[in-house]
Design an enzyme around this catalytic site. Structure first.
Site, PDB file in Angstrom:
ATOM      1  N   GLY A  59       0.843  -1.189   0.000  1.00  0.00           N
ATOM      2  CA  GLY A  59       0.000   0.000   0.000  1.00  0.00           C
ATOM      3  C   GLY A  59       0.874   1.232   0.000  1.00  0.00           C
ATOM      4  O   GLY A  59       2.063   1.155   0.320  1.00  0.00           O
ATOM      5  N   TYR A  87       4.076  -3.028   2.443  1.00  0.00           N
ATOM      6  CA  TYR A  87       3.362  -2.427   3.583  1.00  0.00           C
ATOM      7  C   TYR A  87       2.793  -3.517   4.485  1.00  0.00           C
ATOM      8  O   TYR A  87       2.805  -3.395   5.715  1.00  0.00           O
ATOM      9  CB  TYR A  87       2.229  -1.527   3.064  1.00  0.00           C
ATOM     10  CG  TYR A  87       1.415  -0.892   4.168  1.00  0.00           C
ATOM     11  CD1 TYR A  87       1.800   0.321   4.728  1.00  0.00           C
ATOM     12  CD2 TYR A  87       0.259  -1.515   4.653  1.00  0.00           C
ATOM     13  CE1 TYR A  87       1.057   0.901   5.753  1.00  0.00           C
ATOM     14  CE2 TYR A  87      -0.494  -0.936   5.671  1.00  0.00           C
ATOM     15  CZ  TYR A  87      -0.085   0.266   6.222  1.00  0.00           C
ATOM     16  OH  TYR A  87      -0.823   0.834   7.228  1.00  0.00           O
ATOM     17  N   HIS A 177       7.976  -7.165  -3.993  1.00  0.00           N
ATOM     18  CA  HIS A 177       6.701  -7.591  -4.587  1.00  0.00           C
ATOM     19  C   HIS A 177       6.878  -8.862  -5.431  1.00  0.00           C
ATOM     20  O   HIS A 177       7.328  -8.782  -6.568  1.00  0.00           O
ATOM     21  CB  HIS A 177       6.138  -6.466  -5.471  1.00  0.00           C
ATOM     22  CG  HIS A 177       5.681  -5.295  -4.679  1.00  0.00           C
ATOM     23  ND1 HIS A 177       4.424  -5.216  -4.137  1.00  0.00           N
ATOM     24  CD2 HIS A 177       6.325  -4.165  -4.300  1.00  0.00           C
ATOM     25  CE1 HIS A 177       4.294  -4.075  -3.469  1.00  0.00           C
ATOM     26  NE2 HIS A 177       5.439  -3.422  -3.551  1.00  0.00           N
ATOM     27  N   LYS A 376     -10.915 -10.900 -16.648  1.00  0.00           N
ATOM     28  CA  LYS A 376     -11.159 -11.036 -18.094  1.00  0.00           C
ATOM     29  C   LYS A 376     -10.454 -12.254 -18.697  1.00  0.00           C
ATOM     30  O   LYS A 376     -11.035 -13.001 -19.491  1.00  0.00           O
ATOM     31  CB  LYS A 376     -10.659  -9.767 -18.793  1.00  0.00           C
ATOM     32  CG  LYS A 376     -11.011  -9.682 -20.241  1.00  0.00           C
ATOM     33  CD  LYS A 376     -12.354  -9.044 -20.374  1.00  0.00           C
ATOM     34  CE  LYS A 376     -12.780  -8.892 -21.796  1.00  0.00           C
ATOM     35  NZ  LYS A 376     -14.101  -8.255 -21.860  1.00  0.00           N
TER      36      LYS A 376
END
Ligand code: XMP
Length: 520
Positions: A59, A87, A177, A376
């Site tokens: 975040g 975060y 990440h 999608k």
């Protein structure tokens, strides 16, 4: 869909990271079912979800910043493995008694990470011969002291605790990440969390999804009658086929020609469903109604509104004539659902146009949205599972207000003809070069300006057509495509020679943001 469906489920708590959806997609790519909830979900809600593991997203906040998001602390007492990312790791460290401080030097972008412990979350990286790997970082704060029970499992130049673990409690923190492509080993690391640490099994497949959906549709609908508004796009077509499997002829599909479709569009969709799936499709040619109402209208938002309103009227009338309709099936996707509940999702402005807004309330219909858990790309996989032809599954997206937002200024029948023809030529050429499926969208736009040209020996003063082609993964951002010059040349030659009323073709080289994909 029902709570009991997928035994192994992961919950992602969203602290506002731009990558939160990506985490969910990566988990699902590992065939484990996953949902996103806002960080504020309370412990009971989390418990009811029965997650096999919880991921705390990154975040933009600093945990010491004003209004920094904090989750229900009791979540850490659930005895469920947890993975804090960026975060999420700092919050985990802070809540459990460690120390987080603003670091003198932040780390942004690709960073080298040195592994100190190859068990659990980094399992297997040593077998790849890696003592370090590249990871994507984006942080200004860092963990300075680990909470009790944790040990450091990786470091970087600026972070002594770039990853931490309390194997006993199944708690892990990563300062980087793993969900982004810039962390090449990210998938292995996330899979270690899912399979080694949480003990998930890769069960979530489209086949299981189809079975569950069909069962659920049958239960919900009972003896009722369902209508489905077909647009020709992949989402509504998948919904129609899914309901058709579940209900047979209790489903009625309605396809409305709103007068602003591409050349041949309506026929292609009807043929696909009627021929391949033997489905009943009510075709309503309402083109004249729509075009009459668009007469004299130049403002883009007015055009969209008129088309939306008229659609509701036409649809209402048609459903009224059918009689006894109780449900409306709609192809709402997961991003539309989470954008409205998540912490700070990207703006959902275009979404208001996506669905048949207003219909259910006005007509007293109950809404069923079987795709509301899917992204999608998953809908496309589902389409494959259901046996839809490739032309439908990989059809380029087409906006609800159709060519009306690609004719700048007033939409007249003459201008529609010009654009339809130019657009058909463009698509033919793009297909001939086998680029149609490589490109997110490629289309022509009719500009509201005229330019001087010379054809034969005559001076002309005619329309300008703009070509737009973009790459995108979700329509939220897009890059213009570098179409080969020879292709641009043949598109331009053919449009100018074959489409009456056009003497100039230009190419749009703007990305989104700051432009948008459509011109209006
Ligand atoms: P923009 O122009 O906002 O478009 O960059 C993003 C994507 O959404 C499509 N789009 C629409 N789709 N109804 C739709 O169903 C609409 O009103 C609408 N407006 C834009 C656009 O084609 C692109 O794929």
């Amino acid at each position: 869909m029902g709570e009991e469906l997928y035994q192994d489920r992961i919950l992602v708590l969203d602290f506002g990271s731009q990558y939160t959806q990506l985490i969910a997609r990566r988990v699902r790519a590992g065939k484990v079912y996953c949902e996103i909830r806002p960080f504020s979900a309370d412990v009971e809600e989390v418990r009811r979800f029965q997650p096999k593991g919880i991921i705390l997203s990154g975040g933009p906040s600093s945990i010491y910043g004003e209004g920094a998001p904090v989750c229900d602390k009791r979540i850490f007492e659930l005895n469920v493995p947890q993975l804090g990312i960026c975060y999420g790791m700092q919050l985990m460290a802070d809540i459990l008694g460690g120390k987080v401080l603003r670091s003198l030097k932040g780390e942004y972008g690709s960073t080298q990470l040195y592994v100190d412990d190859y068990r659990d979350i980094f399992h297997g990286l040593d077998e790849l011969g890696l003592t370090s790997f590249t990871a994507w970082m984006s942080h200004g704060d860092r963990v300075e002291e680990l909470p009790d029970g944790f040990s450091p499992i990786a470091h970087s130049e600026n972070s002594p605790f770039a990853a931490m673990a309390d194997g006993e409690r199944g708690l892990y923190g990563l300062q980087f990440h793993p969900e982004v492509a810039h962390t090449p080993q990210g998938a292995e690391i996330l899979n270690n969390f899912l399979f080694r640490i949480c003990g998930c099994k890769p069960q979530w497949t489209m086949r299981s999804f189809v079975q569950h959906s069909i069962r659920e549709i049958k239960e919900k609908v009972g003896r009722g009658k369902v209508v489905c508004a077909l647009s020709g796009g992949v989402d509504s077509t998948v919904v129609a086929v899914l309901f058709n499997r579940a209900l047979g002829d209790k489903l009625v599909c309605i396809f409305v020609d709103n007068g602003v479709l591409r050349r041949g569009e309506a026929q292609e969709v009807l043929d696909t469903l009627r021929k391949n799936f033997h489905m009943e499709v009510v075709f309503i040619d309402a083109a004249e109604r729509f075009l009459d109402r668009l007469t004299g209208v130049e403002d883009p938002e007015r055009k969209r509104k008129i088309i939306g309103e008229e659609f509701i009227r036409v649809f209402e009338e048609a459903a009224g004539e059918l009689g006894g309709v109780e449900f409306l099936a709609q192809g709402t996707l997961y991003p539309d659902v989470i954008e409205s509940v998540s912490f700070k999702g990207p703006s959902a402005l275009i979404k208001s146009h996506h669905n048949v807004g207003g219909l259910p309330e006005k007509m007293g219909l109950k809404l069923i949205e079987p795709l509301r858990e899917l992204f999608k790309d998953e809908v496309r996989l589902l389409g494959e599972e259901l046996g839809l032809p490739r032309e439908v599954i990989w059809r380029q997206p087409f906006p609800g207000p159709g060519l009306a937002v690609r004719i700048l200024g007033e939409v007249t029948r003459e201008r529609l003809e010009v654009l339809r023809h130019a657009d058909a030529v463009l698509l033919e050429e793009v297909r001939r070069e086998n680029l149609y499926y490589e490109i997110w969208q490629s289309f022509a736009v009719l500009l509201p300006v005229k330019s001087v040209g010379v054809m034969g020996d005559e001076r002309t003063f005619e329309n300008v057509v703009c070509i737009r082609a973009v790459h995108s993964t979700d329509g939220m951002t897009a890059d213009w495509v570098q179409l080969p010059y020879p292709l641009l040349q043949s598109i331009s030659n053919r449009i100018i020679n074959e489409v009456r009323g056009v003497n100039r073709v230009v190419y749009d080289i703007s990305s989104k943001p700051p432009s948008t994909i459509e011109w209006e």
